[in-house]
Design a protein around this motif. Structure first.
Motif, PDB file in Angstrom:
ATOM      1  N   MET A 162       6.282  -5.029  -2.452  1.00 41.89           N
ATOM      2  CA  MET A 162       6.802  -6.391  -2.401  1.00 41.89           C
ATOM      3  C   MET A 162       5.700  -7.445  -2.525  1.00 41.89           C
ATOM      4  O   MET A 162       5.959  -8.572  -2.917  1.00 41.89           O
ATOM      5  CB  MET A 162       7.540  -6.603  -1.072  1.00 41.89           C
ATOM      6  CG  MET A 162       8.566  -5.534  -0.741  1.00 41.89           C
ATOM      7  SD  MET A 162      10.042  -5.639  -1.746  1.00 41.89           S
ATOM      8  CE  MET A 162      10.963  -6.884  -0.877  1.00 41.89           C
ATOM      9  N   VAL A 163       4.481  -7.090  -2.146  1.00 35.32           N
ATOM     10  CA  VAL A 163       3.373  -8.047  -2.119  1.00 35.32           C
ATOM     11  C   VAL A 163       2.155  -7.417  -2.775  1.00 35.32           C
ATOM     12  O   VAL A 163       1.868  -6.233  -2.549  1.00 35.32           O
ATOM     13  CB  VAL A 163       3.023  -8.457  -0.667  1.00 35.32           C
ATOM     14  CG1 VAL A 163       1.863  -9.442  -0.655  1.00 35.32           C
ATOM     15  CG2 VAL A 163       4.227  -9.053   0.028  1.00 35.32           C
ATOM     16  N   ALA A 168       0.512   6.448   2.300  1.00 37.96           N
ATOM     17  CA  ALA A 168       0.859   6.679   0.899  1.00 37.96           C
ATOM     18  C   ALA A 168       1.681   5.556   0.299  1.00 37.96           C
ATOM     19  O   ALA A 168       1.964   5.570  -0.904  1.00 37.96           O
ATOM     20  CB  ALA A 168       1.634   7.998   0.776  1.00 37.96           C
ATOM     21  N   SER A 169       2.084   4.561   1.087  1.00 34.83           N
ATOM     22  CA  SER A 169       2.930   3.489   0.579  1.00 34.83           C
ATOM     23  C   SER A 169       2.135   2.361  -0.071  1.00 34.83           C
ATOM     24  O   SER A 169       2.710   1.370  -0.506  1.00 34.83           O
ATOM     25  CB  SER A 169       3.784   2.918   1.720  1.00 34.83           C
ATOM     26  OG  SER A 169       2.966   2.431   2.763  1.00 34.83           O
ATOM     27  N   VAL A 170       0.812   2.492  -0.165  1.00 39.86           N
ATOM     28  CA  VAL A 170      -0.034   1.473  -0.795  1.00 39.86           C
ATOM     29  C   VAL A 170      -0.369   1.912  -2.224  1.00 39.86           C
ATOM     30  O   VAL A 170      -0.772   3.056  -2.443  1.00 39.86           O
ATOM     31  CB  VAL A 170      -1.336   1.266   0.005  1.00 39.86           C
ATOM     32  CG1 VAL A 170      -2.231   0.240  -0.684  1.00 39.86           C
ATOM     33  CG2 VAL A 170      -1.028   0.817   1.424  1.00 39.86           C
ATOM     34  N   GLY A 230       8.638  -0.589  14.244  1.00 42.21           N
ATOM     35  CA  GLY A 230       9.808  -1.446  14.372  1.00 42.21           C
ATOM     36  C   GLY A 230       9.822  -2.617  13.412  1.00 42.21           C
ATOM     37  O   GLY A 230      10.856  -3.227  13.209  1.00 42.21           O
ATOM     38  N   HIS A 231       8.665  -2.942  12.803  1.00 43.67           N
ATOM     39  CA  HIS A 231       8.606  -4.113  11.920  1.00 43.67           C
ATOM     40  C   HIS A 231       9.174  -3.763  10.549  1.00 43.67           C
ATOM     41  O   HIS A 231       9.015  -2.640  10.051  1.00 43.67           O
ATOM     42  CB  HIS A 231       7.158  -4.595  11.785  1.00 43.67           C
ATOM     43  CG  HIS A 231       7.042  -5.962  11.201  1.00 43.67           C
ATOM     44  ND1 HIS A 231       7.138  -6.204   9.845  1.00 43.67           N
ATOM     45  CD2 HIS A 231       6.859  -7.184  11.779  1.00 43.67           C
ATOM     46  CE1 HIS A 231       7.000  -7.490   9.621  1.00 43.67           C
ATOM     47  NE2 HIS A 231       6.825  -8.108  10.770  1.00 43.67           N
ATOM     48  N   LEU A 242       3.578  -8.652   4.159  1.00 44.46           N
ATOM     49  CA  LEU A 242       2.324  -9.297   4.536  1.00 44.46           C
ATOM     50  C   LEU A 242       1.687  -8.625   5.744  1.00 44.46           C
ATOM     51  O   LEU A 242       0.464  -8.475   5.805  1.00 44.46           O
ATOM     52  CB  LEU A 242       2.552 -10.776   4.819  1.00 44.46           C
ATOM     53  CG  LEU A 242       1.259 -11.591   4.910  1.00 44.46           C
ATOM     54  CD1 LEU A 242       0.627 -11.739   3.538  1.00 44.46           C
ATOM     55  CD2 LEU A 242       1.499 -12.960   5.514  1.00 44.46           C
ATOM     56  N   LEU A 243       2.488  -8.222   6.739  1.00 43.35           N
ATOM     57  CA  LEU A 243       1.921  -7.536   7.906  1.00 43.35           C
ATOM     58  C   LEU A 243       1.302  -6.209   7.485  1.00 43.35           C
ATOM     59  O   LEU A 243       0.224  -5.833   7.954  1.00 43.35           O
ATOM     60  CB  LEU A 243       2.997  -7.319   8.971  1.00 43.35           C
ATOM     61  CG  LEU A 243       2.530  -6.547  10.208  1.00 43.35           C
ATOM     62  CD1 LEU A 243       1.420  -7.298  10.928  1.00 43.35           C
ATOM     63  CD2 LEU A 243       3.688  -6.276  11.163  1.00 43.35           C
ATOM     64  N   HIS A 244       1.982  -5.506   6.596  1.00 46.51           N
ATOM     65  CA  HIS A 244       1.435  -4.248   6.084  1.00 46.51           C
ATOM     66  C   HIS A 244       0.076  -4.485   5.425  1.00 46.51           C
ATOM     67  O   HIS A 244      -0.886  -3.741   5.646  1.00 46.51           O
ATOM     68  CB  HIS A 244       2.421  -3.657   5.067  1.00 46.51           C
ATOM     69  CG  HIS A 244       2.026  -2.313   4.539  1.00 46.51           C
ATOM     70  ND1 HIS A 244       2.442  -1.838   3.319  1.00 46.51           N
ATOM     71  CD2 HIS A 244       1.235  -1.350   5.051  1.00 46.51           C
ATOM     72  CE1 HIS A 244       1.930  -0.648   3.114  1.00 46.51           C
ATOM     73  NE2 HIS A 244       1.192  -0.327   4.152  1.00 46.51           N
ATOM     74  N   MET A 245      -0.029  -5.563   4.646  1.00 45.50           N
ATOM     75  CA  MET A 245      -1.295  -5.899   4.000  1.00 45.50           C
ATOM     76  C   MET A 245      -2.365  -6.240   5.037  1.00 45.50           C
ATOM     77  O   MET A 245      -3.510  -5.782   4.954  1.00 45.50           O
ATOM     78  CB  MET A 245      -1.089  -7.092   3.062  1.00 45.50           C
ATOM     79  CG  MET A 245      -2.340  -7.528   2.314  1.00 45.50           C
ATOM     80  SD  MET A 245      -2.118  -9.063   1.394  1.00 45.50           S
ATOM     81  CE  MET A 245      -2.176 -10.246   2.742  1.00 45.50           C
TER      82      MET A 245
END
Length: 542
Positions: free
Chosen positions: A238-239, A266-268, A147-148, A289-292
């Motif tokens: 984005m980051v 795979a999105s990294v 959801g984020h 940032l949360l993904h990181m």
């Protein structure tokens, strides 16, 4: 995928003796066709035999495409998507009521600790329903999505395989691979030996690297002619942040851990880099940032890696007097004193949409103004809710904007953003110096109007975490040759007068001068150790 049906007779339960080709397609557009489901086999790339659970009672041949329904659950964070998924699994008798732990499809430790969904999870359910006056068995493929906003990539590729959603409201060169197993998630990995048109499942192949295929590629049986699927838009990072092993000798272990983890995410993006302060490491691109933060946590929890992270940054563009342009993802790569004059700086922006209760409008306007936001729209949805749109620099929202927004609105704010154009900005490179030597891993790019404040905050934070040495440590923040902030860690002092009981004052003065000269030499040659806590503290805001 109809070719899989023709090969089904030759399939065995533990080994599938035929090859599949995959096509790397050009990312033309998002496709919303209902039968793109088999591509989801690539979201799980590593399987172990101990995870397989064979169920001989499952016969997928009884489910033609008109008896298959593919759907997803979509909602904001903390709106109960995973809880709803639990109820659906229970209603269809896929799991027993009360069996296992809540949020059954949230498999990752980080998901359970944070109470969020990070990876889209698929579960196949069987349900008997009265359809056109006749009781019929249906195959339901459920996709529980995050959801984020950081994980919108997971949601977008889920929607491409769905016929509908439950909305909770408040062509290149082919490569050949041997397939070793085919099955469905029920919700655990369950061998079936075949996948038919419209069905969702997994395929275990002989790929040795995540670079050999990506989500959206087309799989087909060798010697068959198929039209490749259009694929997906390439993810836009984005980051960016540097990842370094806490112990330099663990570089290979960290490399292996990142490779295994990116197989499931795979999105990294990952590229190798080196730092004079931290040694060999990786420059990684994330969706937010949360993904990181989640990626770092998974590295530690799932692979036992101990890493040091650099301050997150966004991609900038610098234009020089000779007309050349330089895109900068790592601030250390930007010269502090370039030979050519920088004429224009460009930073990425986003269009942010914020929905809040009316009583919080003033606080949010102040927050967006402090973050250099430009108001584009301000309207009231009804008497209690307001909608605002702002153009914001991406750098201003990647660190702590979302947390501050939630704090100011007591958690009632809804926030989403989409990428916008680059805009000109007055940007400068901020260097951190220890005893006059720049620490490349701590360099950052900031707006000139905030450079003084950011520099002062950084040196104050570092002073708290750098241990005292036998020599004085000078911590400075600088823009080019100009020092804008300074702190000093005083030296530990040995009492050289301890054995002097009385006597001539000249002898005491001589001993103190000798100690002073020795400390000057130590300052010139001494190295300063920077603890991990210092890097972690810098991540909290800059």
């Amino acid at each position: 995928m109809a070719s899989l049906y023709r090969a089904s007779k030759s399939l065995k339960s533990h080994r599938v003796p035929f090859n599949l080709l995959h096509i790397n397609t050009k990312p033309l557009r998002f496709d919303t066709a209902a039968y793109l489901n088999p591509i989801f086999g690539w979201t799980q790339c590593q399987f172990f035999a101990s995870q397989f659970r064979e169920d001989p009672s499952i016969d997928l041949n009884q489910f033609p495409s008109d008896r298959i329904r593919n759907f997803s659950i979509i909602a904001h964070v903390d709106h109960g998507k995973s809880t709803l998924a639990d109820r659906l699994l229970e209603l269809t008798a896929t799991i027993r009521k009360g069996h296992g732990q809540p949020q059954y499809l949230d498999k990752l430790q980080v998901e359970r600790e944070r109470g969020i969904t990070v990876k889209a999870q698929t579960a196949t359910m069987f349900h008997r329903h009265n359809y056109l006056g006749t009781d019929a068995n249906f195959l339901l493929n459920l996709i529980d999505t995050p959801g984020h906003v950081d994980f919108s990539y997971e949601v977008s590729r889920s929607l491409a395989a769905c016929q509908g959603v439950l909305l909770v409201v408040d062509a290149a060169q082919g490569q050949s691979y041997e397939v070793s197993d085919v099955g469905i998630m029920h919700p655990e990995l369950t061998q079936t030996g075949i996948l038919l048109t419209g069905q969702v499942g997994y395929v275990v192949s002989g790929m040795r690297s995540t670079q050999e295929a990506r989500v959206g590629d087309t799989l087909y049986q060798t010697k068959c002619t198929v039209e490749p699927l259009p694929g997906f838009k390439p993810v836009k990072h984005m980051v960016f942040s540097g990842l370094y092993p806490a112990d330099g000798s663990d570089f290979e272990a960290l490399s292996h851990a990142i490779e295994r983890l990116t197989c499931n995410d795979a999105s990294v993006s990952v590229t190798k880099e080196s730092s004079s302060a931290l040694g060999l490491g990786f420059r990684c691109g994330f969706l937010g940032l949360l993904h990181m933060d989640v990626f770092h946590q998974r590295l530690e929890q799932e692979h036992g890696a101990h890493v040091i992270s650099t301050v997150p940054t966004v991609p900038y563009i610098f234009e020089y007097s000779d007309g050349s342009k330089l895109q900068v993802q790592n601030p250390a790569m930007l010269p502090s004193n370039p030979k050519m004059r920088v004429t224009t700086c460009w930073e990425p922006t986003v269009i942010a949409t914020i929905i809040i209760p009316s009583e919080y409008v003033g606080a949010i306007i102040t927050l967006c103004s402090e973050r250099r936001g430009e108001q584009l729209e301000y309207s009231f949805i009804d008497s209690q809710r307001a909608l605002m749109k702002y153009r914001l620099p991406l750098r201003e929202i990647v660190v702590d904007f979302y947390n501050e927004l939630k704090s100011l609105t007591s958690g009632y704010a809804s926030f989403d953003y989409e990428e916008a154009d680059y805009q000109a900005a007055d940007l400068v490179k901020l260097d951190i110096l220890l005893n006059g030597q720049p620490v490349d891993a701590m360099a950052t790019i900031v707006h000139r109007s905030k450079a003084q404040r950011v520099g002062r905050e950084l040196v104050e934070k570092l002073k708290k975490f750098i241990d005292r040495q036998m020599f004085e440590i000078t911590i400075q923040a600088a823009i080019g040759q100009k020092i804008i902030a300074r702190e000093t860690v005083s030296a530990m002092r040995k009492n050289v007068l301890a054995k002097c009981y009385g006597g001539d004052a000249t002898r005491k003065k001589k001993l103190l001068e000798k100690q002073k000269e020795g400390k000057k030499r130590m300052k010139r040659v001494g190295s300063v150790d920077i603890p991990q806590e210092a890097f972690h503290e810098l991540l909290k805001g800059s």
